[in-house]
Scaffold this motif. Structure first.
Motif, mmCIF file in Angstrom:
data_model
loop_
_atom_site.group_PDB
_atom_site.id
_atom_site.type_symbol
_atom_site.label_atom_id
_atom_site.label_comp_id
_atom_site.label_asym_id
_atom_site.label_seq_id
_atom_site.Cartn_x
_atom_site.Cartn_y
_atom_site.Cartn_z
ATOM 1 N N SER A 30 18.154 33.338 -45.089
ATOM 2 C CA SER A 30 16.824 33.576 -44.527
ATOM 3 C C SER A 30 16.209 34.852 -45.104
ATOM 4 C CB SER A 30 16.878 33.637 -43.006
ATOM 5 O OG SER A 30 17.651 34.720 -42.576
ATOM 6 N N PHE A 31 17.020 35.899 -45.311
ATOM 7 C CA PHE A 31 16.496 37.111 -45.947
ATOM 8 C C PHE A 31 16.056 36.822 -47.377
ATOM 9 C CE2 PHE A 31 19.089 40.028 -42.998
ATOM 10 C CZ PHE A 31 18.008 40.180 -42.150
ATOM 11 N N THR A 32 16.807 35.980 -48.085
ATOM 12 C CA THR A 32 16.440 35.640 -49.459
ATOM 13 C C THR A 32 15.109 34.908 -49.488
ATOM 14 O OG1 THR A 32 18.773 35.526 -50.056
ATOM 15 C CG2 THR A 32 17.217 34.478 -51.553
ATOM 16 N N ASN A 33 14.887 34.004 -48.535
ATOM 17 C CA ASN A 33 13.591 33.317 -48.457
ATOM 18 C C ASN A 33 12.464 34.312 -48.207
ATOM 19 O OD1 ASN A 33 14.168 30.693 -49.046
ATOM 20 N ND2 ASN A 33 14.447 30.070 -46.930
ATOM 21 N N ILE A 35 12.442 37.466 -48.939
ATOM 22 C CA ILE A 35 12.294 38.300 -50.135
ATOM 23 C C ILE A 35 11.470 37.578 -51.186
ATOM 24 C CG2 ILE A 35 13.588 39.244 -52.091
ATOM 25 C CD1 ILE A 35 15.793 39.963 -50.019
ATOM 26 N N ARG A 36 11.741 36.307 -51.380
ATOM 27 C CA ARG A 36 10.993 35.553 -52.396
ATOM 28 C C ARG A 36 9.520 35.404 -52.006
ATOM 29 N NH1 ARG A 36 14.876 33.224 -56.404
ATOM 30 N NH2 ARG A 36 16.820 33.859 -55.495
ATOM 31 N N LYS A 37 9.260 35.187 -50.714
ATOM 32 C CA LYS A 37 7.866 35.082 -50.268
ATOM 33 C C LYS A 37 7.135 36.406 -50.430
ATOM 34 C CE LYS A 37 8.640 31.414 -46.911
ATOM 35 N NZ LYS A 37 8.704 31.072 -45.487
ATOM 36 N N LEU A 38 7.794 37.504 -50.049
ATOM 37 C CA LEU A 38 7.157 38.814 -50.188
ATOM 38 C C LEU A 38 6.938 39.177 -51.651
ATOM 39 C CD1 LEU A 38 8.789 41.061 -47.458
ATOM 40 C CD2 LEU A 38 6.379 40.554 -47.746
ATOM 41 N N LEU A 42 3.431 40.111 -53.289
ATOM 42 C CA LEU A 42 3.183 41.395 -53.942
ATOM 43 C C LEU A 42 2.722 41.241 -55.389
ATOM 44 C CD1 LEU A 42 6.065 43.522 -52.453
ATOM 45 C CD2 LEU A 42 3.623 43.800 -52.064
ATOM 46 N N GLU A 43 2.986 40.092 -55.993
ATOM 47 C CA GLU A 43 2.449 39.860 -57.333
ATOM 48 C C GLU A 43 0.928 39.759 -57.293
ATOM 49 O OE1 GLU A 43 4.459 36.404 -58.760
ATOM 50 O OE2 GLU A 43 6.296 37.508 -59.216
ATOM 51 N N LEU A 44 0.400 39.238 -56.195
ATOM 52 C CA LEU A 44 -1.054 39.143 -56.046
ATOM 53 C C LEU A 44 -1.661 40.438 -55.523
ATOM 54 C CD1 LEU A 44 -1.376 35.605 -54.430
ATOM 55 C CD2 LEU A 44 -1.908 36.249 -56.776
ATOM 56 N N HIS A 45 -0.978 41.074 -54.582
ATOM 57 C CA HIS A 45 -1.496 42.263 -53.913
ATOM 58 C C HIS A 45 -0.611 43.454 -54.258
ATOM 59 C CE1 HIS A 45 -3.925 39.441 -51.623
ATOM 60 N NE2 HIS A 45 -2.816 38.750 -51.404
ATOM 61 N N LYS A 46 -0.869 44.046 -55.402
ATOM 62 C CA LYS A 46 0.002 45.095 -55.924
ATOM 63 C C LYS A 46 -0.022 46.376 -55.091
ATOM 64 C CE LYS A 46 -0.490 43.477 -60.665
ATOM 65 N NZ LYS A 46 0.569 42.545 -60.589
ATOM 66 N N LEU A 59 15.665 43.989 -48.342
ATOM 67 C CA LEU A 59 16.642 44.061 -49.430
ATOM 68 C C LEU A 59 17.875 44.854 -49.001
ATOM 69 C CD1 LEU A 59 14.340 44.650 -52.513
ATOM 70 C CD2 LEU A 59 15.875 42.724 -52.175
ATOM 71 N N GLY A 60 17.662 45.935 -48.281
ATOM 72 C CA GLY A 60 18.779 46.741 -47.797
ATOM 73 C C GLY A 60 19.640 45.993 -46.799
ATOM 74 N N LYS A 61 18.996 45.255 -45.904
ATOM 75 C CA LYS A 61 19.747 44.467 -44.919
ATOM 76 C C LYS A 61 20.590 43.411 -45.613
ATOM 77 C CE LYS A 61 16.534 44.804 -41.041
ATOM 78 N NZ LYS A 61 15.644 44.041 -40.151
#
Length: 92
Positions: A30-33, A35-38, A42-46, A59-61
């Motif tokens: 679930s954290f990986t999902n 992370i991929r969504k965020l 962030l690619e769109l909203h730098k 990522l730390g968790k």
């Protein structure tokens, strides 16, 4: 987009078994999902710095959970790393 469908399949398999929602594997998936969504957001909203902070926290968790899993059960750790296609953590 193949990866997104792959992760949703893994999540559906683990969601069917509601007793496993607290398992380390489910949490890492679930954290990986998230992370991929965020990351795609962030690619769109730098300049979205709050999302960057949230990404670093997640990522730390995930890193701490993977470290725990690698200490407790190395075989399950290797299998999960292979399924999610993420790098193995660095050892000192």
């Amino acid at each position: 987009m193949l990866k997104n469908s792959f992760f949703s399949i893994i999540l559906k398999e683990q969601e069917e078994n509601k007793e496993n929602r607290g398992s380390v594997e489910f949490q890492v998936v679930s954290f990986t999902n998230k992370i991929r969504k965020l990351t795609s957001h962030l690619e769109l909203h730098k300049k979205d710095y709050l999302s960057q902070r949230g990404l670093r926290k997640i990522l730390g968790k995930r890193q701490r959970l993977l470290a725990y899993l690698s200490k407790k059960n190395r075989a399950r750790y290797k299998e999960l790393i292979g399924q999610l296609d993420i790098r193995e953590r660095k050892t000192r």
